[in-house]
Design a protein around this motif. Structure first.
Motif, short mmCIF file in Angstrom:
data_model
loop_
_atom_site.label_atom_id
_atom_site.label_comp_id
_atom_site.label_asym_id
_atom_site.label_seq_id
_atom_site.Cartn_x
_atom_site.Cartn_y
_atom_site.Cartn_z
N GLU A 73 30.04 82.07 63.25
CA GLU A 73 30.66 81.53 64.46
C GLU A 73 30.00 80.24 64.91
OE1 GLU A 73 31.13 84.21 67.76
OE2 GLU A 73 31.70 85.84 66.41
N THR A 74 28.70 80.13 64.69
CA THR A 74 27.96 78.95 65.15
C THR A 74 27.98 77.81 64.13
OG1 THR A 74 25.91 79.83 64.28
CG2 THR A 74 26.41 80.30 66.58
N GLU A 75 28.60 78.04 62.97
CA GLU A 75 28.61 77.03 61.91
C GLU A 75 29.38 75.81 62.38
OE1 GLU A 75 29.95 76.89 57.31
OE2 GLU A 75 29.23 78.81 58.07
N GLY A 76 28.80 74.64 62.14
CA GLY A 76 29.47 73.40 62.51
C GLY A 76 29.18 72.94 63.93
N LEU A 77 28.49 73.75 64.72
CA LEU A 77 28.18 73.35 66.10
C LEU A 77 26.97 72.42 66.11
CD1 LEU A 77 28.55 76.73 68.04
CD2 LEU A 77 30.16 74.85 68.01
N ILE A 90 23.51 70.60 67.82
CA ILE A 90 22.33 71.13 68.51
C ILE A 90 22.59 71.20 70.02
CG2 ILE A 90 19.91 70.63 69.09
CD1 ILE A 90 19.64 69.48 66.24
N GLU A 91 23.29 70.20 70.54
CA GLU A 91 23.60 70.17 71.97
C GLU A 91 24.48 71.35 72.37
OE1 GLU A 91 23.94 67.44 69.98
OE2 GLU A 91 22.13 66.43 70.71
N GLN A 92 25.39 71.72 71.47
CA GLN A 92 26.29 72.86 71.75
C GLN A 92 25.56 74.20 71.62
OE1 GLN A 92 29.16 71.48 68.80
NE2 GLN A 92 30.75 71.43 70.39
N LEU A 93 24.58 74.23 70.69
CA LEU A 93 23.84 75.48 70.47
C LEU A 93 22.80 75.74 71.55
CD1 LEU A 93 23.26 75.38 66.60
CD2 LEU A 93 24.65 77.03 67.85
N GLN A 94 22.26 74.67 72.13
CA GLN A 94 21.16 74.79 73.09
C GLN A 94 21.45 75.76 74.24
OE1 GLN A 94 18.10 73.08 72.50
NE2 GLN A 94 17.44 74.61 73.96
N PRO A 95 22.62 75.66 74.92
CA PRO A 95 22.89 76.61 76.01
C PRO A 95 22.95 78.06 75.53
CG PRO A 95 24.44 74.77 76.08
CD PRO A 95 23.67 74.65 74.81
N MET A 96 23.46 78.25 74.30
CA MET A 96 23.55 79.59 73.74
C MET A 96 22.14 80.16 73.50
SD MET A 96 25.67 80.73 70.33
CE MET A 96 26.94 79.54 70.69
#
Length: 197
Positions: free
Chosen positions: A1-5, A7-13
């Motif tokens: 699900e997180t593939e292609g996201l 670093i900025e998009q992953l940080q809140p997660m």
């Protein structure tokens, strides 16, 4: 699900995972996430939230070795700061981190400021690592400190330079030897005679 996201998009997660883990007092899980994501500030925050629990600090030290080489020292510095500030002192872990970070002056300072028995045990532990260059560097730093307890300093220097360990080994072997001393002395003198001819 997180593939292609990004670093900025992953940080809140990641931040959300850390918050949930800390809120549920799952500090080891939070430490694992912070180490895996290479987040030193979050790692520091987790350790502080857990009141620098010595067990958690030791857990973190063990797991630092599994992180990337570039992040190991960064994470070790964070743990080192927390070990120094914590109310529970684990001198063995502090010495290990100082050695890992190549800070012989910090080890020398620690040896000079703990009680005599602890300083001797730490010196023996350090000698056991086999890192003679670091032991020598600690010994050199200890000489610079010019501590008041000269007798203890001499013993520490002897241990750090390997002399005391060698003396103990020889003493042990001598005491445990079942050899006939008269035969050994006779052999020794005969060999010396042959060598002089």
């Amino acid at each position: 699900e997180t593939e292609g996201l990004s670093i900025e998009q992953l940080q809140p997660m990641v931040n959300n995972f850390l918050k949930v883990a800390c809120d549920n007092h799952k500090y080891q899980e939070a430490v694992g996430i912070a180490l895996e994501a290479r987040l030193p500030e979050q790692l520091k925050s987790i350790l502080e939230t857990a009141n620098n629990d010595i067990g958690l600090l030791q857990y973190t030290l063990r797991h630092i070795q599994t992180t990337s080489k570039t992040f190991r020292k960064v994470a070790a510095k964070v743990v080192c700061e927390q070990l120094e500030q914590g109310q529970q002192k684990s001198y063995y872990d502090l010495v290990w981190v100082y050695q890992f970070l190549q800070q012989p002056s910090k080890v020398a300072e620690l040896l000079a400021n703990v009680d005599k028995l602890t300083s001797l045990q730490l010196a023996f532990d350090l000698q056991d690592t086999g890192d003679q260059a670091f032991c020598k560097a600690v010994a050199d730093q200890l000489l610079l400190l010019n501590n008041n307890d000269e007798e203890n300093d001499k013993l520490l220097l002897k241990i750090l330079k390997g002399g005391f360990v060698a003396e103990l080994a020889l003493s042990f072997l001598h005491k445990q030897s079942k050899a006939d001393r008269i035969i050994l002395e006779t052999c020794k003198s005969k060999l010396e005679e042959r060598g002089s001819r």
